[in-house]
Design a protein around this motif. Structure first.
Motif, PDB file in Angstrom:
ATOM      1  N   ALA A 114      15.123   4.661  26.152  1.00  0.00           N
ATOM      2  CA  ALA A 114      13.902   5.133  27.330  1.00  0.00           C
ATOM      3  C   ALA A 114      13.706   6.862  26.720  1.00  0.00           C
ATOM      4  O   ALA A 114      12.664   7.252  26.629  1.00  0.00           O
ATOM      5  N   GLN A 115      14.810   7.217  26.298  1.00  0.00           N
ATOM      6  CA  GLN A 115      14.916   8.807  26.165  1.00  0.00           C
ATOM      7  C   GLN A 115      13.896   9.134  24.663  1.00  0.00           C
ATOM      8  O   GLN A 115      12.983   9.988  24.772  1.00  0.00           O
ATOM      9  N   LEU A 122      15.145   4.584  15.255  1.00  0.00           N
ATOM     10  CA  LEU A 122      14.373   3.925  16.513  1.00  0.00           C
ATOM     11  C   LEU A 122      13.158   4.604  17.066  1.00  0.00           C
ATOM     12  O   LEU A 122      12.027   3.776  17.282  1.00  0.00           O
ATOM     13  N   ALA A 123      12.926   5.744  16.638  1.00  0.00           N
ATOM     14  CA  ALA A 123      11.452   6.332  17.061  1.00  0.00           C
ATOM     15  C   ALA A 123      10.564   5.739  15.728  1.00  0.00           C
ATOM     16  O   ALA A 123       9.147   5.741  16.542  1.00  0.00           O
ATOM     17  N   SER A 124      10.772   5.587  14.686  1.00  0.00           N
ATOM     18  CA  SER A 124      10.084   4.889  13.837  1.00  0.00           C
ATOM     19  C   SER A 124       9.597   3.501  14.062  1.00  0.00           C
ATOM     20  O   SER A 124       8.660   2.980  14.029  1.00  0.00           O
ATOM     21  N   GLU A 125      10.666   2.865  14.582  1.00  0.00           N
ATOM     22  CA  GLU A 125      10.388   1.382  15.081  1.00  0.00           C
ATOM     23  C   GLU A 125       9.374   1.175  16.127  1.00  0.00           C
ATOM     24  O   GLU A 125       8.335   0.628  16.205  1.00  0.00           O
ATOM     25  N   LEU A 126       9.502   2.133  17.235  1.00  0.00           N
ATOM     26  CA  LEU A 126       8.653   2.268  18.501  1.00  0.00           C
ATOM     27  C   LEU A 126       7.306   2.723  17.884  1.00  0.00           C
ATOM     28  O   LEU A 126       6.380   1.952  18.415  1.00  0.00           O
ATOM     29  N   VAL A 179      11.701  -1.236  29.537  1.00  0.00           N
ATOM     30  CA  VAL A 179      12.909  -1.429  28.928  1.00  0.00           C
ATOM     31  C   VAL A 179      13.703  -2.389  29.869  1.00  0.00           C
ATOM     32  O   VAL A 179      13.775  -1.933  31.031  1.00  0.00           O
ATOM     33  N   LEU A 180      14.077  -3.718  29.196  1.00  0.00           N
ATOM     34  CA  LEU A 180      14.957  -4.400  30.156  1.00  0.00           C
ATOM     35  C   LEU A 180      16.437  -4.013  29.824  1.00  0.00           C
ATOM     36  O   LEU A 180      16.785  -4.246  28.744  1.00  0.00           O
ATOM     37  N   VAL A 185       7.409   5.241  30.237  1.00  0.00           N
ATOM     38  CA  VAL A 185       8.507   4.100  30.177  1.00  0.00           C
ATOM     39  C   VAL A 185       9.053   3.765  31.675  1.00  0.00           C
ATOM     40  O   VAL A 185       9.202   4.759  32.563  1.00  0.00           O
ATOM     41  N   ARG A 186       9.119   2.557  31.832  1.00  0.00           N
ATOM     42  CA  ARG A 186       9.898   2.124  32.875  1.00  0.00           C
ATOM     43  C   ARG A 186      11.066   1.184  32.582  1.00  0.00           C
ATOM     44  O   ARG A 186      11.119   0.519  31.761  1.00  0.00           O
TER      45      ARG A 186
END
Length: 235
Positions: A28-29, A225-229, A6-7, A38-39
């Motif tokens: 990130a969460q 967001l979860a679905s996208e990831l 994650v930038l 995750v970084r």
């Protein structure tokens, strides 16, 4: 489990209106809750020079960054320092890493046109705008796509981006509806694309939702967001 970088925009790729670090933490969460490694890193010319990052091999690049308008037309003397950042970022994409760009990231990296081409759109000064931040409903227009098939709509406190420049080949999943009264004196009324995917050799998705941590915290927003990831990281 996948690897997610994650930038978070900082310095040159931040602005006064967004807390990129807080937004990146929300992303990130959700990614960690899905079981991914995750970084989170800030944008810096040497971001991709971190020892071991090549071996870690991020499978998804999630970007929450903005841009200083002063650098869009005139990159300035430090532009050369950022070339290796942009080249390394593009090398990740060319190497197969999926891309998730959020909210103000449509204005990020204006000194490297490859970014707007990658995500299939951008915020353009004097054209793009949004009604005031507040209660917002975003409407799914493709309920057969894996990202959006079970959502129907997303409700949260947020900004509704309007009049973004969107590539013809973008596949729109979600729109923000803007009334004539809201658009009067600002821009165009109607349904504005706010979530879309781009065709190509890797999966790419732009999501204009997520002005702040509050906007990213509603149940339906986190579900999107979860679905996208999950979709971006499918192999």
């Amino acid at each position: 489990m996948a690897t997610v970088l994650v930038l978070a925009g900082a310095g040159r790729y931040s602005d006064p209106w967004h807390d990129c670090a807080a937004q990146a933490d929300e992303v990130a969460q959700v990614a960690r809750a899905l079981g991914h490694e995750v970084r989170v890193r800030s944008t810096h010319p040497a971001t991709f020079d971190e020892p071991g990052l090549d071996e870690w091999a991020p499978q998804l690049l999630a970007v929450v960054a903005a841009g200083d308008p002063a650098h869009r037309a005139d990159p300035g003397p430090e532009a050369g320092e950022w070339r290796r950042f942009h080249d390394a970022r593009q090398a990740l994409v060319d190497g197969g890493a999926a891309v998730l760009a959020l909210h103000e990231s449509s204005y990020a990296f204006g000194d490297d046109p490859r970014w707007a081409a990658t995500i299939g759109g951008q915020w353009v000064d004097a054209r793009s705008w949004h009604p005031p931040y507040g209660p917002a409903t975003f409407r799914v227009v493709d309920d057969e796509h894996p990202v959006t098939w079970s959502l129907g709509e997303v409700t949260t406190e947020d900004e509704r981006y309007a009049d973004l420049v969107v590539a013809d080949e973008a596949h729109v999943l979600v729109v923000a509806d803007v009334t004539p009264d809201e658009a009067h004196g600002h821009g165009t009324a109607g349904a504005h694309p706010v979530v879309w995917t781009m065709p190509g050799t890797t999966r790419v998705l732009y999501d204009a939702l997520g002005h702040d941590a509050r906007a990213l915290s509603s149940p339906s927003r986190r579900a999107l967001l979860a679905s996208e990831l999950s979709w971006l990281l499918q192999r």
